[in-house]
Design an enzyme around this catalytic site. Structure first.
Site, PDB file in Angstrom:
ATOM      1  N   PRO A 245       0.657  -1.195  -0.140  1.00 31.75           N
ATOM      2  CA  PRO A 245      -0.066  -0.083   0.044  1.00 31.75           C
ATOM      3  C   PRO A 245       0.880   1.294   0.026  1.00 31.75           C
ATOM      4  O   PRO A 245       1.751   1.455   0.744  1.00 31.75           O
ATOM      5  CB  PRO A 245      -0.740  -0.298   1.109  1.00 31.75           C
ATOM      6  CG  PRO A 245       0.213  -0.870   2.164  1.00 31.75           C
ATOM      7  CD  PRO A 245       0.910  -1.868   1.152  1.00 31.75           C
TER       8      PRO A 245
ATOM      9  N   CYS B 126      -0.412  28.886 -16.486  1.00 32.51           N
ATOM     10  CA  CYS B 126      -0.776  29.298 -17.787  1.00 32.51           C
ATOM     11  C   CYS B 126      -1.681  28.049 -18.588  1.00 32.51           C
ATOM     12  O   CYS B 126      -0.864  27.748 -19.640  1.00 32.51           O
ATOM     13  CB  CYS B 126       0.215  29.781 -18.650  1.00 32.51           C
ATOM     14  SG  CYS B 126       0.733  31.379 -17.639  1.00 32.51           S
TER      15      CYS B 126
END
Ligand code: LLP
Length: 463
Positions: free
Chosen positions: A321, A391
């Protein structure tokens, strides 16, 4: 046509744009313990605190954006996994979710093992003192140099991912005069998705060696024939952010079948199987993850049952995990910069980070939650999209959420469950400076990965 009918101002829950699927929480100030780390709470003034420290203090000392990692929660989750699987199984934390030297030390202290998948992760692990025998080395295209280092360091296992790699690792091990412990990663033909799984004959992806067409059996044959290799088991990883145990059950069954075939053909019972990682966590209140003990029980029941049916000794199980341990332990703290209500649509809230510190929303359409954390508010819920300063119009941190309508520039907001795959996938897009990771515990906060500086950028740019 409710869109055009809605008056200017913050959008309310009764008039939502098309495609919006959830309603605001009854109380926007409430912090759902499913998505926030364990020591998070609000203090008497309504400010969020973690490890006993308020976000205002954290922002002042460490700046924003920043990831704050709840160390005692991280350690508690490690222990929960180790306890759930017990002494007859091994838990390998998947370092790709987030790795730093402090994390390696916590893992070492809490008795976990570590899965690394690159030379960089291996270096970090060894440098911070993780014993090599507790390291598993993964990857579909490990370089010869990486394999050399792993073998020389004495890693506990290398997970072989291709026919070429079987030979490569064998040669390198022989050159070092060792028999390298290895597992073979098999593709079991289970394609796992969140909430569902689809069994397929072949998996059209780059990892592992297919069980289909006897490929995996052939890989085992070759690995057993090479002196440099000590084949200890078979590995399967079926995917990520999975809630449904059915995919793991199919995977476990197929892996055990392969062990039985190996026993029948070669007279050897491989002692280990690794069922990978991929257990889901709650990113929003709609998600319902399993607890480690439920996962451990489900996996060990199915392996035991299948082994009994095949008259095999039950192998030692390991799991890997990553997200399930570190994911819920951290949140990202941002300062609100601009607020732009778009009539009939939603309000865009711009923060001082974005896709450079959390690419998951842009890359996977991932869902996150968000809360106003520097104060509480009784204002109406307003539908927001939390966006960054990059941007790019896809620079979205939280696609769809509610924040109080009196939100203002300078407020601090936080996105929970960003411990996994956020800092580890962070980029310098637009020459953004990657945020620090700050560990918080018992009233103390310390930087474990510092904020990048403009000097760091210029240092790499050699002119
Ligand atoms: N073991 C292996 C062999 C893996 O490939 C992975 C993840 C894990 C364990 C850990 O999986 P976890 O428990 O953390 O889900 N960047 C994606 C996730 C990619 C996972 C790759 N392998 C994301 O942000 O969702």
């Amino acid at each position: 046509m409710s869109r055009s009918a809605h008056p200017a101002g913050p959008r309310h829950a009764d008039v939502l744009p098309e495609g919006h699927y959830s309603a605001p929480a009854a109380d926007l100030n409430a912090l759902d313990e499913k998505v926030w780390s364990r020591t998070v709470t609000r203090d008497a003034d309504g400010a969020l605190t973690v490890g006993g420290i308020t976000v205002a203090r954290l922002a002042e000392e460490f700046g924003t954006p920043a990831y704050f990692l709840d160390e005692s929660d991280f350690r508690a989750r490690c222990r929960a996994w180790a306890d759930a699987f017990g002494p007859d199984a091994d838990v390998f934390y998947a370092g790709k979710a987030f790795l730093s030297r402090a994390v390696v030390r916590w893992l070492t202290e809490e008795g976990l093992n570590l899965d690394v998948c690159s030379g960089g992760e291996l270096t970090t692990a060894l440098d911070a003192g993780m014993p090599a025998e507790r390291i598993a080395f993964h990857g579909n295209n490990k370089t010869v140099a990486e394999i050399e280092r792993a073998v020389a360091a004495g890693v506990g296992r290398i997970v072989l991912d291709s026919f070429q790699e079987i030979v490569r690792v064998a040669h390198i091990a022989q050159r070092h005069g060792v028999r390298q412990r290895v597992q073979i990663r098999v593709t079991v033909g289970v394609e796992a998705h969140t909430h569902e799984f689809i069994a397929t004959a072949h998996e059209d992806q780059k990892f592992g060696i297919a069980l289909a067409d006897g490929q995996a059996a052939e890989a085992v044959r070759r690995a057993l024939s090479l002196d440099g290799l000590d084949l200890i088991g078979v590995h399967s990883h079926i995917g990520s952010q999975i809630f449904d145990m059915a995919g793991f059950e199919v995977s476990a069954r197929r892996v055990v079948q392969l062990l039985a075939e190996i026993r029948d053909e070669h007279g050897v019972e491989l002692p280990e199987i690794d069922l990978g990682g991929g257990l889901g966590i709650a990113y929003t209140s709609d998600d319902d993850p399993r607890e480690p003990h439920e996962i451990a029980k489900a996996l060990s029941d199915i392996v035991t049952r299948e082994c009994e049916a095949a008259k095999l000794r039950t192998p030692r199980i390991s799991v890997e995990p990553g997200r399930a341990i570190v994911g819920p332990t951290a949140f990202t703290l941002y300062e609100v910069g601009t607020i732009k209500p778009l009539e009939g649509l939603r309000t865009y809230v711009s923060v001082d980070g974005g896709m450079s510190d959390n690419i998951r929303t842009a890359l996977y359409d991932a869902e996150y939650s968000v809360a106003l954390v520097s104060r509480t508010s009784d204002a109406e819920p307003m539908l927001v999209r939390v966006v960054g300063k990059h941007c790019e119009s896809g620079d979205i941190v939280v696609k769809d959420a509610f924040l109080p309508a009196d939100l203002a520039p300078g407020d601090l907001i936080a996105v929970p469950a960003t411990g996994a795959y956020c800092r580890s996938m962070a980029s310098n897009y637009n020459h953004a400076l990657r945020p620090p990771v700050v560990a918080v515990r018992d009233g103390e906060a310390r930087v474990i990965v510092r904020r990048e500086t403009e000097e760091d950028l210029l240092r790499l740019d050699v002119g």
